[in-house]
Design an enzyme around this catalytic site. Structure first.
Site, short mmCIF file in Angstrom:
data_model
loop_
_atom_site.label_atom_id
_atom_site.label_comp_id
_atom_site.label_asym_id
_atom_site.label_seq_id
_atom_site.Cartn_x
_atom_site.Cartn_y
_atom_site.Cartn_z
N ASP A 1 7.03 9.12 -19.23
CA ASP A 1 5.65 9.56 -19.04
C ASP A 1 5.63 11.08 -19.07
O ASP A 1 6.59 11.73 -18.60
CB ASP A 1 5.09 9.07 -17.70
CG ASP A 1 4.80 7.58 -17.71
OD1 ASP A 1 4.41 7.04 -18.77
OD2 ASP A 1 4.95 6.94 -16.65
N ASP B 1 0.31 4.31 -23.04
CA ASP B 1 -0.63 3.98 -21.96
C ASP B 1 -2.07 4.28 -22.38
O ASP B 1 -2.99 3.52 -22.09
CB ASP B 1 -0.31 4.78 -20.70
CG ASP B 1 1.06 4.48 -20.12
OD1 ASP B 1 1.58 3.37 -20.36
OD2 ASP B 1 1.61 5.37 -19.44
#
Length: 167
Positions: free
Chosen positions: A120, A138
Protein backbone atom coordinates in the site's frame (compact mmCIF):
# COMPACT_ATOMS: atom_id res chain seq x y z
CA UNK A 1 -19.82 -17.09 -31.50
CA UNK A 2 -16.51 -15.29 -32.00
CA UNK A 3 -18.33 -11.96 -31.70
CA UNK A 4 -19.94 -12.91 -28.38
CA UNK A 5 -16.54 -14.15 -27.18
CA UNK A 6 -14.88 -10.89 -28.23
CA UNK A 7 -17.51 -8.88 -26.33
CA UNK A 8 -16.83 -10.40 -22.93
CA UNK A 9 -13.07 -10.77 -23.34
CA UNK A 10 -12.67 -7.00 -23.75
CA UNK A 11 -13.55 -6.77 -20.06
CA UNK A 12 -10.66 -9.13 -19.33
CA UNK A 13 -8.36 -6.69 -21.13
CA UNK A 14 -9.60 -3.90 -18.86
CA UNK A 15 -8.92 -6.09 -15.82
CA UNK A 16 -5.44 -6.86 -17.20
CA UNK A 17 -4.81 -3.12 -17.57
CA UNK A 18 -5.69 -2.61 -13.90
CA UNK A 19 -3.31 -5.40 -12.90
CA UNK A 20 -0.48 -3.88 -14.95
CA UNK A 21 -1.09 -0.37 -13.57
CA UNK A 22 -1.28 -1.74 -10.03
CA UNK A 23 1.88 -3.82 -10.26
CA UNK A 24 3.87 -1.11 -12.06
CA UNK A 25 2.92 1.49 -9.46
CA UNK A 26 3.85 -0.87 -6.63
CA UNK A 27 7.20 -1.70 -8.27
CA UNK A 28 7.94 2.01 -8.66
CA UNK A 29 7.19 2.69 -5.00
CA UNK A 30 9.22 -0.30 -3.85
CA UNK A 31 12.17 1.12 -5.80
CA UNK A 32 11.59 4.68 -4.55
CA UNK A 33 10.96 4.29 -0.83
CA UNK A 34 12.31 2.17 2.02
CA UNK A 35 9.72 0.29 4.08
CA UNK A 36 7.97 2.77 6.33
CA UNK A 37 9.39 5.66 4.30
CA UNK A 38 7.29 8.41 2.82
CA UNK A 39 7.28 11.50 0.63
CA UNK A 40 4.84 14.36 0.98
CA UNK A 41 3.27 15.26 -2.36
CA UNK A 42 0.85 17.90 -1.06
CA UNK A 43 -0.27 19.07 2.35
CA UNK A 44 -2.92 16.32 2.37
CA UNK A 45 -1.41 13.53 0.25
CA UNK A 46 1.77 11.48 0.67
CA UNK A 47 3.37 8.45 -0.88
CA UNK A 48 4.33 5.91 1.78
CA UNK A 49 5.54 2.34 1.65
CA UNK A 50 3.58 0.11 3.94
CA UNK A 51 2.44 -3.49 3.87
CA UNK A 52 -0.91 -4.99 4.81
CA UNK A 53 -1.11 -8.66 5.75
CA UNK A 54 -4.85 -8.37 6.30
CA UNK A 55 -7.81 -7.18 4.30
CA UNK A 56 -9.37 -3.72 3.95
CA UNK A 57 -8.51 -1.32 6.79
CA UNK A 58 -5.99 -3.94 8.04
CA UNK A 59 -8.78 -6.28 9.10
CA UNK A 60 -7.12 -9.54 10.26
CA UNK A 61 -3.64 -8.01 9.87
CA UNK A 62 -2.59 -9.20 13.32
CA UNK A 63 -3.67 -12.80 12.74
CA UNK A 64 -0.96 -15.48 12.73
CA UNK A 65 -0.72 -15.97 8.95
CA UNK A 66 -3.75 -18.09 8.13
CA UNK A 67 -5.51 -14.96 6.81
CA UNK A 68 -3.16 -14.92 3.81
CA UNK A 69 -4.67 -18.15 2.52
CA UNK A 70 -8.24 -17.27 3.48
CA UNK A 71 -8.04 -13.94 1.65
CA UNK A 72 -6.33 -15.57 -1.34
CA UNK A 73 -9.12 -18.16 -1.47
CA UNK A 74 -11.78 -15.46 -1.36
CA UNK A 75 -10.03 -13.63 -4.22
CA UNK A 76 -9.91 -16.82 -6.29
CA UNK A 77 -13.62 -17.55 -5.72
CA UNK A 78 -14.47 -13.91 -6.53
CA UNK A 79 -12.44 -14.18 -9.74
CA UNK A 80 -14.40 -17.24 -10.87
CA UNK A 81 -17.75 -15.63 -10.05
CA UNK A 82 -16.81 -12.39 -11.83
CA UNK A 83 -15.67 -14.23 -14.96
CA UNK A 84 -18.97 -16.15 -15.04
CA UNK A 85 -20.90 -12.87 -14.67
CA UNK A 86 -18.84 -11.20 -17.41
CA UNK A 87 -19.52 -14.10 -19.76
CA UNK A 88 -23.27 -13.76 -19.12
CA UNK A 89 -23.09 -10.13 -20.11
CA UNK A 90 -24.78 -7.05 -18.81
CA UNK A 91 -24.71 -3.32 -19.23
CA UNK A 92 -21.45 -1.57 -19.97
CA UNK A 93 -21.53 0.03 -16.52
CA UNK A 94 -22.01 -3.33 -14.80
CA UNK A 95 -19.29 -5.03 -16.85
CA UNK A 96 -16.85 -2.16 -16.35
CA UNK A 97 -17.42 -2.38 -12.61
CA UNK A 98 -16.84 -6.12 -12.59
CA UNK A 99 -13.67 -5.77 -14.68
CA UNK A 100 -12.28 -3.15 -12.28
CA UNK A 101 -13.06 -5.37 -9.29
CA UNK A 102 -11.47 -8.35 -11.05
CA UNK A 103 -8.28 -6.46 -11.91
CA UNK A 104 -7.99 -5.07 -8.40
CA UNK A 105 -8.61 -8.43 -6.76
CA UNK A 106 -5.99 -10.12 -8.94
CA UNK A 107 -3.46 -7.31 -8.38
CA UNK A 108 -3.73 -7.73 -4.62
CA UNK A 109 -3.85 -11.53 -4.94
CA UNK A 110 -0.50 -11.44 -6.70
CA UNK A 111 1.03 -9.49 -3.81
CA UNK A 112 -0.53 -11.79 -1.25
CA UNK A 113 0.75 -14.96 -2.95
CA UNK A 114 4.21 -13.69 -3.92
CA UNK A 115 5.04 -11.32 -1.06
CA UNK A 116 2.74 -12.65 1.64
CA UNK A 117 1.34 -9.13 2.07
CA UNK A 118 -0.16 -6.34 -0.01
CA UNK A 119 1.85 -3.23 -0.87
CA UNK A 120 0.00 0.00 0.00
CA UNK A 121 1.33 3.47 -0.76
CA UNK A 122 -1.36 6.14 -1.26
CA UNK A 123 -1.99 8.09 1.94
CA UNK A 124 -4.48 10.94 2.36
CA UNK A 125 -4.28 12.93 5.58
CA UNK A 126 -5.40 16.21 7.10
CA UNK A 127 -4.86 17.93 10.46
CA UNK A 128 -3.68 14.80 12.27
CA UNK A 129 -6.26 12.51 10.63
CA UNK A 130 -5.13 9.92 8.08
CA UNK A 131 -7.13 7.54 5.91
CA UNK A 132 -5.52 4.07 5.82
CA UNK A 133 -2.96 3.72 3.03
CA UNK A 134 -4.19 1.95 -0.09
CA UNK A 135 -3.10 1.17 -3.66
CA UNK A 136 -4.27 1.21 -7.29
CA UNK A 137 -5.92 -2.22 -6.93
CA UNK A 138 -7.92 -1.01 -3.92
CA UNK A 139 -9.00 2.06 -5.89
CA UNK A 140 -10.14 -0.09 -8.81
CA UNK A 141 -12.13 -2.35 -6.49
CA UNK A 142 -13.81 0.66 -4.87
CA UNK A 143 -14.69 2.35 -8.17
CA UNK A 144 -15.83 -0.98 -9.61
CA UNK A 145 -18.10 -1.67 -6.63
CA UNK A 146 -19.57 1.83 -6.95
CA UNK A 147 -20.31 1.23 -10.65
CA UNK A 148 -22.01 -2.10 -9.92
CA UNK A 149 -24.14 -0.43 -7.23
CA UNK A 150 -25.06 2.48 -9.53
CA UNK A 151 -25.98 -0.01 -12.25
CA UNK A 152 -28.24 -1.89 -9.83
CA UNK A 153 -30.11 1.33 -9.02
CA UNK A 154 -30.46 2.13 -12.72
CA UNK A 155 -31.87 -1.33 -13.40
CA UNK A 156 -34.31 -1.07 -10.48
CA UNK A 157 -35.55 2.26 -11.78
CA UNK A 158 -35.97 0.97 -15.35
CA UNK A 159 -37.68 -2.21 -14.06
CA UNK A 160 -40.09 -0.09 -12.01
CA UNK A 161 -40.81 2.17 -15.00
CA UNK A 162 -41.49 -0.88 -17.16
CA UNK A 163 -43.79 -2.41 -14.56
CA UNK A 164 -45.85 0.78 -14.29
CA UNK A 165 -46.28 1.03 -18.04
CA UNK A 166 -43.59 3.66 -18.49
CA UNK A 167 -45.51 6.43 -16.76
Amino acid sequence: MATANARWTRWLWLAAGVIVADQMSKAALLALLPEGGGRAVTGFFSLVLTYNTGAAFSFLATASGWQRWLLAGIAIVATIVIIVLLRRGGSGLFSTGLALILGGALGNLYDRLVLGKVVDFLLFHYAGWAYPAFNVADSAITVGAALVIIDSFRRQRSDAAGASGGS
